[in-house]
Design a protein around this motif. Structure first.
Motif, PDB file in Angstrom:
ATOM      1  N   THR A 103       9.952  -9.939   5.154  1.00  0.00           N
ATOM      2  CA  THR A 103       8.696 -10.441   4.620  1.00  0.00           C
ATOM      3  C   THR A 103       7.912 -11.031   5.772  1.00  0.00           C
ATOM      4  O   THR A 103       8.156 -10.699   6.933  1.00  0.00           O
ATOM      5  N   GLU A 133      15.655  -8.237  -2.535  1.00  0.00           N
ATOM      6  CA  GLU A 133      15.164  -7.120  -3.335  1.00  0.00           C
ATOM      7  C   GLU A 133      16.282  -6.111  -3.590  1.00  0.00           C
ATOM      8  O   GLU A 133      17.120  -5.860  -2.736  1.00  0.00           O
ATOM      9  N   SER A 157      10.488  -7.704  -9.141  1.00  0.00           N
ATOM     10  CA  SER A 157       9.356  -6.771  -9.245  1.00  0.00           C
ATOM     11  C   SER A 157       9.703  -5.411  -9.823  1.00  0.00           C
ATOM     12  O   SER A 157       8.796  -4.626 -10.091  1.00  0.00           O
ATOM     13  N   HIS A 183       2.892  -8.795  -9.945  1.00  0.00           N
ATOM     14  CA  HIS A 183       3.850  -7.744 -10.310  1.00  0.00           C
ATOM     15  C   HIS A 183       3.832  -7.431 -11.801  1.00  0.00           C
ATOM     16  O   HIS A 183       4.340  -6.380 -12.219  1.00  0.00           O
ATOM     17  N   ASP A 188       1.490   0.153  -8.168  1.00  0.00           N
ATOM     18  CA  ASP A 188       1.079   0.963  -7.017  1.00  0.00           C
ATOM     19  C   ASP A 188      -0.121   1.847  -7.340  1.00  0.00           C
ATOM     20  O   ASP A 188      -0.770   2.371  -6.431  1.00  0.00           O
ATOM     21  N   ILE A 191      -3.335   0.485  -5.708  1.00  0.00           N
ATOM     22  CA  ILE A 191      -3.529   0.483  -4.251  1.00  0.00           C
ATOM     23  C   ILE A 191      -4.794   1.244  -3.883  1.00  0.00           C
ATOM     24  O   ILE A 191      -5.546   0.850  -2.993  1.00  0.00           O
ATOM     25  N   SER A 199      -3.628  -4.396  -0.444  1.00  0.00           N
ATOM     26  CA  SER A 199      -2.513  -4.235  -1.386  1.00  0.00           C
ATOM     27  C   SER A 199      -1.166  -4.651  -0.818  1.00  0.00           C
ATOM     28  O   SER A 199      -0.188  -4.737  -1.555  1.00  0.00           O
ATOM     29  N   GLU A 200      -1.131  -4.889   0.498  1.00  0.00           N
ATOM     30  CA  GLU A 200       0.167  -5.216   1.112  1.00  0.00           C
ATOM     31  C   GLU A 200       0.719  -6.508   0.539  1.00  0.00           C
ATOM     32  O   GLU A 200       0.057  -7.549   0.545  1.00  0.00           O
ATOM     33  N   ARG A 202       4.933  -8.384  -0.347  1.00  0.00           N
ATOM     34  CA  ARG A 202       6.393  -8.204  -0.427  1.00  0.00           C
ATOM     35  C   ARG A 202       6.917  -9.083  -1.541  1.00  0.00           C
ATOM     36  O   ARG A 202       6.668 -10.287  -1.504  1.00  0.00           O
ATOM     37  N   ARG A 204       6.666  -5.099  -2.578  1.00  0.00           N
ATOM     38  CA  ARG A 204       5.506  -4.234  -2.746  1.00  0.00           C
ATOM     39  C   ARG A 204       5.114  -4.111  -4.207  1.00  0.00           C
ATOM     40  O   ARG A 204       5.929  -4.322  -5.099  1.00  0.00           O
ATOM     41  N   PRO A 243       1.491  -9.117   4.567  1.00  0.00           N
ATOM     42  CA  PRO A 243       1.722  -9.012   3.126  1.00  0.00           C
ATOM     43  C   PRO A 243       1.416 -10.322   2.398  1.00  0.00           C
ATOM     44  O   PRO A 243       1.758 -11.392   2.881  1.00  0.00           O
TER      45      PRO A 243
END
Lengths: 352, 352
Positions: A103, A133, A157, A183, A188, A191, A199-200, A202, A204, A243
């Motif tokens: 991150t 993650e 997420s 989230h 996505d 994006i 959009s970056e 963490r 994602r 991010p």
């Protein structure tokens, strides 16, 4: 019609102070918090310098003491060589944060044997929050069971993560988790219109199916936490976009909109933004503290004029329901109708 | 001075049959096995086609039945969509193999929710072998505990992995593991002289410290398994070198050399190459079966004239102690002094 709720708790914010005050500091970040209905924020340790020892913790706490407008506490960061040292500081900290996946910032524990050092030495009754993650999340859950202790799993997420946590809870394991509004509300597929740099974040932005799995398993989610992670628009649109999204000023209205749509109840909201974070992080009650919400207010999230210094939002243009009109913190009006009234220094370190 | 030991068991070989018989088939692979003192080999399912259903299992078993010179069984591969189907085949298979990290071939289970499907449906008394590195290994251990079942962890290669398994065993979790000779005897320091392509293997050659941690925790290791993974020298020296080493013909002598150096005992060898794999994979006793070793023989591992069709070794030039002189399999001489005597078809499927 005014709804009155307890002051909200955000267990996951980045104040960028010390070290990157040009994008946020305790003054601007806590103004954003009060605007969003939060009367306590728990600050993450990946600052410059990172909060990994007594000296740096004092830096952050001094900055908070002079600048914070709402109450706060500061996480300590687990590093590769401070496992034996930081337990002595546990009473002064929100908890220990372990970064197990990539991150923003310098903290990361790559080798699982380093996790053991921290899990075995950090006091069993002091909180541990983890950025882990996917498989790392399963790995830290296993490691925590070896030491008979709880872990709080940050910013869940994906479908596989929430189903993992569901299974772990069903087996009686001592895990809690949080989900960030971005989230729940962004995937996505967003994006394209947000742009790649903006959009970056963490973890994602995940798939639409992942978002839906979070909603489908919302009873597994203990907390909503913003992971407020301000970066300037220039940085987000630059060559190496860092991010993170700002989130303090938009979280409540986005989630209250879900209440208005009957996706969740007000009780669901209160448990995840007050009761559960208070229990998980062992936070004191704030006397004479509440927030007032105009339940019928409908508005569109703007693109600027936020209190957060980075002054943008990934939710610009979103139409939401429910506006925070007033925040009373420890008997004093701290926010009213767009104006932050609590001065810097009014906030107290709840782990003083 | 002749040492007599039980016929060895290799729980992890790639016969490349069906589909890539130009680098190995059941005939050549089991000739290599007998030369190395193995009287049972368990074959992995990442062939072409992969062994993921009844039809493909029959293909492999038919090939084995006609060509194998030593006894054998065939693993089934866990795929994204065969969890409900393959349990019916469990009695005909060595076990189920789950690929959780990248390796050679098409089988991989990326999403942890797919693991659950297999762990919940595969019979609890049938073996599961897992390719899972690092955090994936911790994740599959956790997932297996959710279903109250054992897992066998293949080719452990790092310090963090062996310490993880040690901790899991200390907590009473039902895990077993194997280590391949190349991870005990080679490290990333050997890449320079082996060459990058020839060194490719999954898990990768680790650091010298990782090797040492495996030796230091050899009591945590249940099995030695070769992960015999033949590829031709042309492939290894080509543009996209596939991962894998041949290992059947060199494993015993390398490990017996460690016995001669008193790093391990003969009992350690027998438990890891016979007793434990037999128990873990529930293998029948082979009547009138043994191997004979000239304990004093010293020789240098050659660079060609192996029985494995790929005909090379990463251990060429290594000086070793202890040579297998004779293998008796079910009452018949199957190998003697460099000559494989058991014909193709002599080997039986131990799960017939």
């Amino acid at each position: 019609m005014t709804l009155k709720l307890p002051g909200l708790i955000d267990a996951h914010v980045h104040m960028r102070d010390p070290g990157a005050e040009y994008k946020e500091d305790w003054t601007s970040g806590t103004a954003a918090a009060l605007t969003g209905g939060f009367t306590v924020v728990l600050a993450m340790p990946n600052t410059q310098p990172p909060i990994t020892n007594d000296k740096n913790l004092s830096l952050a706490l001094e900055a908070g003491r002079h600048k914070a407008r709402c109450d706060f506490a500061q996480f300590l960061g687990a590093g590769p060589d401070n496992a034996a040292v930081i337990p002595a500081l546990s009473q002064k900290a929100a908890g220990m944060k372990m970064y197990l996946d990539q991150t923003y910032g310098p903290l990361r524990l790559d080798d699982m044997t380093l996790w053991r050092d921290h899990l075995s030495q950090w006091p069993v009754d002091a909180p541990i929050a983890v950025h882990a993650e996917g498989r790392s999340m399963a790995a830290i859950i296993l490691a925590a069971t070896f030491f008979g202790r709880s872990v709080h799993l940050c910013h869940v997420s994906t479908r596989e993560e929430i189903l993992l946590i569901k299974a772990a809870k069903e087996k009686g394991l001592n895990v809690t988790c949080e989900v960030a509004p971005h989230h729940l509300f962004l995937s996505d597929e967003d994006i394209k219109h947000l742009g790649v740099g903006k959009s970056e974040v963490r973890p994602r932005l995940a798939t639409r199916a992942d978002c839906e799995a979070l909603w489908d398993n919302i009873q597994v989610v203990d907390c909503f936490a913003t992971d407020h992670a301000p970066h300037t628009l220039a940085e987000k649109d630059g060559l190496n976009p860092p991010p993170g999204f700002p989130g303090l000023e938009t979280a409540f209205s986005l989630l209250y909109t879900a209440v208005s749509q009957e996706r969740i109840s007000v009780d669901d909201l209160v448990s995840r933004m007050y009761t559960n974070p208070r229990r998980i992080f062992n936070l004191p009650e704030q006397q004479q503290t509440w927030i007032e919400i105009d339940q019928k207010a409908r508005y569109e999230i703007g693109s600027s004029n936020f209190y957060t210094r980075c002054d943008w939002s990934p939710f610009s243009g979103w139409k939401v329901v429910g506006r925070i009109t007033r925040v009373v913190l420890r008997g004093n009006e701290a926010y009213r109708d767009g104006q932050v009234l609590a001065p810097p220094g009014y906030g107290v370190n709840i782990r003083y």
